[in-house]
Design a protein around this motif. Sequence first.
Motif, PDB file in Angstrom:
ATOM      1  N   VAL A  27      24.517 -35.985   9.858  1.00 48.19           N
ATOM      2  CA  VAL A  27      23.982 -34.732   9.442  1.00 48.19           C
ATOM      3  C   VAL A  27      24.422 -33.635  10.032  1.00 48.19           C
ATOM      4  CG1 VAL A  27      21.651 -33.493   9.157  1.00 48.19           C
ATOM      5  CG2 VAL A  27      21.804 -35.746   8.717  1.00 48.19           C
ATOM      6  N   LYS A  28      24.912 -32.553   9.447  1.00 55.29           N
ATOM      7  CA  LYS A  28      25.347 -31.291  10.310  1.00 55.29           C
ATOM      8  C   LYS A  28      24.474 -30.099   9.937  1.00 55.29           C
ATOM      9  CE  LYS A  28      30.145 -32.795   9.770  1.00 55.29           C
ATOM     10  NZ  LYS A  28      31.610 -32.456   9.032  1.00 55.29           N
ATOM     11  N   ILE A  29      24.157 -29.272  11.073  1.00 56.85           N
ATOM     12  CA  ILE A  29      23.416 -28.130  10.607  1.00 56.85           C
ATOM     13  C   ILE A  29      24.420 -26.912  11.038  1.00 56.85           C
ATOM     14  CG2 ILE A  29      21.438 -26.710  11.646  1.00 56.85           C
ATOM     15  CD1 ILE A  29      20.082 -29.283  11.912  1.00 56.85           C
ATOM     16  N   LYS A  30      24.754 -25.895   9.993  1.00 58.56           N
ATOM     17  CA  LYS A  30      25.544 -24.930  10.437  1.00 58.56           C
ATOM     18  C   LYS A  30      24.741 -23.725   9.622  1.00 58.56           C
ATOM     19  CE  LYS A  30      30.150 -27.360   9.901  1.00 58.56           C
ATOM     20  NZ  LYS A  30      31.259 -27.373   9.335  1.00 58.56           N
ATOM     21  N   ASN A  31      24.796 -22.688  10.485  1.00 56.24           N
ATOM     22  CA  ASN A  31      23.988 -21.442  10.324  1.00 56.24           C
ATOM     23  C   ASN A  31      22.445 -21.639   9.522  1.00 56.24           C
ATOM     24  OD1 ASN A  31      26.450 -19.944  10.917  1.00 56.24           O
ATOM     25  ND2 ASN A  31      27.339 -20.463   8.485  1.00 56.24           N
ATOM     26  N   GLY A  32      21.983 -22.656  10.418  1.00 57.26           N
ATOM     27  CA  GLY A  32      20.378 -22.989   9.886  1.00 57.26           C
ATOM     28  C   GLY A  32      20.447 -23.740   8.687  1.00 57.26           C
ATOM     29  N   THR A  33      21.623 -24.304   7.749  1.00 60.36           N
ATOM     30  CA  THR A  33      21.228 -24.839   6.736  1.00 60.36           C
ATOM     31  C   THR A  33      21.962 -26.447   6.784  1.00 60.36           C
ATOM     32  OG1 THR A  33      21.865 -22.881   5.330  1.00 60.36           O
ATOM     33  CG2 THR A  33      22.100 -25.179   4.291  1.00 60.36           C
ATOM     34  N   ILE A  51      14.005 -29.912   7.612  1.00 68.58           N
ATOM     35  CA  ILE A  51      14.695 -29.095   8.713  1.00 68.58           C
ATOM     36  C   ILE A  51      14.801 -27.536   8.165  1.00 68.58           C
ATOM     37  CG2 ILE A  51      17.072 -28.869   9.489  1.00 68.58           C
ATOM     38  CD1 ILE A  51      17.363 -32.174   9.182  1.00 68.58           C
ATOM     39  N   LYS A  52      14.803 -27.567   6.771  1.00 66.94           N
ATOM     40  CA  LYS A  52      15.084 -26.178   6.284  1.00 66.94           C
ATOM     41  C   LYS A  52      13.801 -25.212   6.584  1.00 66.94           C
ATOM     42  CE  LYS A  52      17.853 -27.399   2.447  1.00 66.94           C
ATOM     43  NZ  LYS A  52      17.487 -27.630   0.848  1.00 66.94           N
ATOM     44  N   SER A  53      12.642 -26.064   6.900  1.00 69.43           N
ATOM     45  CA  SER A  53      11.384 -25.171   7.238  1.00 69.43           C
ATOM     46  C   SER A  53      11.648 -24.411   8.757  1.00 69.43           C
ATOM     47  CB  SER A  53      10.198 -26.045   7.283  1.00 69.43           C
ATOM     48  OG  SER A  53      10.231 -27.075   8.410  1.00 69.43           O
ATOM     49  N   PHE A  54      12.489 -24.990   9.649  1.00 68.07           N
ATOM     50  CA  PHE A  54      12.772 -24.434  10.621  1.00 68.07           C
ATOM     51  C   PHE A  54      14.323 -24.213  11.101  1.00 68.07           C
ATOM     52  CE2 PHE A  54      12.001 -28.993  11.242  1.00 68.07           C
ATOM     53  CZ  PHE A  54      12.941 -29.394  11.922  1.00 68.07           C
ATOM     54  N   GLY A  55      15.085 -24.616  10.077  1.00 68.70           N
ATOM     55  CA  GLY A  55      16.399 -24.787  10.590  1.00 68.70           C
ATOM     56  C   GLY A  55      16.996 -23.479  10.927  1.00 68.70           C
ATOM     57  N   GLU A  56      16.876 -22.210  10.622  1.00 68.24           N
ATOM     58  CA  GLU A  56      17.136 -20.958  11.015  1.00 68.24           C
ATOM     59  C   GLU A  56      17.154 -20.856  12.309  1.00 68.24           C
ATOM     60  OE1 GLU A  56      14.544 -17.475   9.551  1.00 68.24           O
ATOM     61  OE2 GLU A  56      13.211 -19.028   9.123  1.00 68.24           O
ATOM     62  N   HIS A  57      16.255 -21.496  13.273  1.00 66.22           N
ATOM     63  CA  HIS A  57      15.997 -21.345  14.515  1.00 66.22           C
ATOM     64  C   HIS A  57      16.963 -22.323  15.252  1.00 66.22           C
ATOM     65  CE1 HIS A  57      12.755 -18.818  13.492  1.00 66.22           C
ATOM     66  NE2 HIS A  57      12.217 -19.704  12.845  1.00 66.22           N
ATOM     67  N   LEU A  58      17.856 -23.050  14.688  1.00 68.77           N
ATOM     68  CA  LEU A  58      18.694 -24.309  15.633  1.00 68.77           C
ATOM     69  C   LEU A  58      19.802 -23.551  15.381  1.00 68.77           C
ATOM     70  CD1 LEU A  58      17.214 -27.278  13.609  1.00 68.77           C
ATOM     71  CD2 LEU A  58      16.770 -26.511  15.854  1.00 68.77           C
ATOM     72  N   PRO A  59      20.846 -23.873  16.695  1.00 68.66           N
ATOM     73  CA  PRO A  59      22.052 -23.645  16.542  1.00 68.66           C
ATOM     74  C   PRO A  59      22.953 -24.652  15.824  1.00 68.66           C
ATOM     75  CG  PRO A  59      21.418 -24.932  18.555  1.00 68.66           C
ATOM     76  CD  PRO A  59      20.285 -24.585  17.833  1.00 68.66           C
ATOM     77  N   ASP A  60      24.175 -24.556  15.513  1.00 70.99           N
ATOM     78  CA  ASP A  60      24.807 -25.586  14.913  1.00 70.99           C
ATOM     79  C   ASP A  60      25.134 -26.792  15.759  1.00 70.99           C
ATOM     80  OD1 ASP A  60      25.266 -23.452  13.156  1.00 70.99           O
ATOM     81  OD2 ASP A  60      27.432 -23.163  13.790  1.00 70.99           O
ATOM     82  N   LEU A  61      24.997 -27.861  14.946  1.00 74.57           N
ATOM     83  CA  LEU A  61      24.863 -29.365  15.565  1.00 74.57           C
ATOM     84  C   LEU A  61      25.097 -30.526  14.702  1.00 74.57           C
ATOM     85  CD1 LEU A  61      21.795 -30.698  15.036  1.00 74.57           C
ATOM     86  CD2 LEU A  61      21.005 -29.016  16.485  1.00 74.57           C
ATOM     87  N   GLU A  62      25.167 -31.599  15.112  1.00 69.74           N
ATOM     88  CA  GLU A  62      25.295 -32.702  14.426  1.00 69.74           C
ATOM     89  C   GLU A  62      24.676 -33.998  15.041  1.00 69.74           C
ATOM     90  OE1 GLU A  62      29.939 -32.122  12.970  1.00 69.74           O
ATOM     91  OE2 GLU A  62      29.546 -33.552  14.739  1.00 69.74           O
TER      92      GLU A  62
END
Length: 941
Positions: free
Chosen positions: A491-497, A518-529
């Motif tokens: 799973v990758k989070i890029k730009n909150g998505t 994750i989408k409910s708070f993803g905008e507050h996360l940095p890019d990660l895997e």
Amino acid sequence: MASPAGSSQLAALCAVASFIWLARSIENHQLIEQPRLSALLCLLISGVAAFVASFFSLWLPGANGRFDDDLGVLRLSRVSLPRKPRRYFLPCLVVCIILRLEAFHRVSYDIQCSSPGIESWLPLFVVAYELLRGRGPRPDADEKFYDEIHHTIFDDIGQWIHEIKLSLIIGILTLSYGVYLSSLQGTRSTFFCSSLGNPSLVLFLQWAGLFLDTSIVVLFWRILASARTTKSRLKTLSGILLTTAGGVGVLHSISRFLQRSNPMSSYSGGLDSLYAFDTAVDGMMLSVFLISASLLTTEGSPLSLVGIVTFLSGILSAIQQTSLIGTWENVSPTTSYLALIFICNGFAFFVYANNLRSVVFVHRAFIVLILILITLAATIFTIIVGSRAIDGHPIERLVYDGRVEGDRWLINAKVSGSLPVAVREYVERHDGRPPPRGFDTWFKFAMDRNSPVLDNFAQMERDLSPFWGIAPEMVRDGVRQAADEHDIVLVKIKNGTPIYDSVSGASASIMDDIMAMIKSFGEHLPDLEFAVNLDERPRVLASWDKIPTGKHSSLGKLLSRRSSTDGAALRIDRIIGNYTRLRDLREMTALACAPGTKSRSGVHWDVRDICTPCLQPQSPDSQYLADWPQALELCHQPDLFRLHGFHMTAQPNYGPLPELLPVFSRSKTDSYSDILIPLRRHDESLELVDTDVKFQAKQKKLFWRGKLDGNPDKELLQGGHQERLIHLINNASKTDEVTILLPGSNRPGTYSYEHASAAELNNLLPIDVGFIGPSRSCGEDCAARHEFGFKEDTDEESIIAQSLTNQYVLVMDTDNGPPKGFLPVLRSGSVPFLSSIFKEWYTERLLPWVHFVPIDIRFHALHGTLAYFTGIGETGEVRLNGRDVKLDGKPDNAKWIAEQGRGFASKALRREDMEVYLFRLLLEWARLVDDNRDKMGFTLP
């Protein structure tokens, strides 16, 4: 050179001490896992040790010939030594030892079918040999003529008594019977004996083994007693042991050749050294026992040492059983007391009838005095404790303590009412480490969702702790390494998505669900895997020595820097092959425990008797489970390796990862290092079943349905947790008994533990358990198919819906993972009877005896727990154990637990709570994988 008296006393002491060591330690060592190889190595070590000892014969007793009559500590006052042995005695002895080892191996393989206490009759077999041999000296002609003149009928009777050694026989019979009674006192496990175990063969081999033991003792004595010096005797002993080792080696080679399709363990990450250590230690202790015993018995009678060894085995067991009078482990004080009395009196008879002047270096008069004192102490203790009743039911106390602990936990879980307080709480609970960046956003997110848990995330900290000891770049590499494994998705989070690799089927819906959270708070996360495990089973089973301490301190920083240079803490080399064999899985699980723990060896072969030391940490005061977190820990419970289907089922396609890789999983046992994550199940939609039914309107019944998948092997069919439950409830024989707490007959409000027929209790208690699906799921060649009661062929969805119509629902693990349907039961208003070894993200939030009723996986207290809530004979007294019994149930407590569980689930196990947990977990994870993690703490403005 030591004096003969001192040397002989030392030999006797060594013989007794080494025997006690072997008797107490063999069950916890790995020798039984490879019986032929272990026997070969131990015999080889003993043979070499005896040969080396022969060169130091001047320091050993008997170096200059026979013991002096005044010096032998086990010496009879008058002994007739055997005649010179025949030539065929030596090969017969070797064959007998090999056959005895094979018989022991076969019996231990199906020990649940064995009868306890048969070995206690060995002294009787040995004394029978001595009587048949007729060892008394013959009178000369003049004595015979004198006797005939003055002979009377009383002389005939006296001579007959003397010839048959009536006093010796009485002593041996009494001693052996006492030891036999003591061996019957052990609490039996629910691991059952089926037709697969061939009980008739096992019983035959036990008696055959007793005959072989007698032959071995006699042949050893006949052969070694003919040696003129200690040196020659030890060399003869060495030759016997080395020859036997050669014979066992041949059998071992043949068995390995015939089982080429079943290769040696492919995983040897540390147990090889432990096995070598166990073999070396036990081999040396065996050599000490054999050398000491050979030096003693050859100067007297083999019966002397056999009687003493039997006495020691029995007296230690009897004293232990007597000390347990009044507890659930010993509900038969009379039997324990009689066993101790028989052993003490029998041995007192034995030492005088066999003319033993001393035992080791203790005079027989002092021995008898000690036995008298033991008898008096046991009598007083049994009278006082044996009649004592228990005031109040233990579950009553557990429920009360649970309420207090529940209130305390809720206060501790939500101390923070504001962000400054939350930051302070975080720093105090994390050894001075500040919260991660974005903590303020998370706190507001949790407060907006009215989360009842803001400060207590101990499970999350334990999951992430090891990775603080590993460099961030290696953790990131580990994520990608894990993502290459079967059923693990990156799973990758890029730009909150959030995005994930392509998956299909039910796995896609599960991943879509976690993406939605994750989408409910993803905008507050940095890019990660991060890597998500979609399989039912946890995946990361790293050994204990590969897991860093992980605390964020100077030591953690040092480990982190060292990891970045040499990579010792986390090796990401590709693992060649897969671990499908059951033995490999057990070895890996054992190595996950710390050195010195009981489960480190991965061995517990006595499945016939319940492992009471394994129960002690979680059930210290009664048979009921009091400490749920302790029950979930495996490292003090080696018996679970052969009592739970998860540890008895080989993986068909792939095995666990033996390196510390960061994998997010739905559940895990205490041995695994997966990071727990709120992950929806394939059957999550079943939780939406309408269960708005009042507790009183449900059926007063304990309900469970399971599924027997695949083609389980013999061990699983007799010892798996689901199979044992079905046998205990549906197929209990007349001899199957359980321990249950029943009202005492002395005064109201008191209770006492009693043995009761499992079959009778099954008829008195409302229990409905069974397997769903056709019996063919057991396999075409399943000889134990009749052991299980298969119910109607019903799908799992309707089974869960049906279960919720009952007041009590038993929830158990599957063979491949955690239990299905626990949350629906918790939310339904029924009382969950939870029997599990798995942890999930919410496990620490649920409290035993408050939100659910904990049931030990051994099921030794299942009947008693259900009887507490439902009662026995509430409409009138029933006959049980030959008396009228009436146990009033506690439905109010059951209703309270059902309401507490349902209410707490609606407050702390909602989808919103899953999002709160996941948000905080990913904030912590984002800091862990960042190169500047030591400087990324949140601080108040």
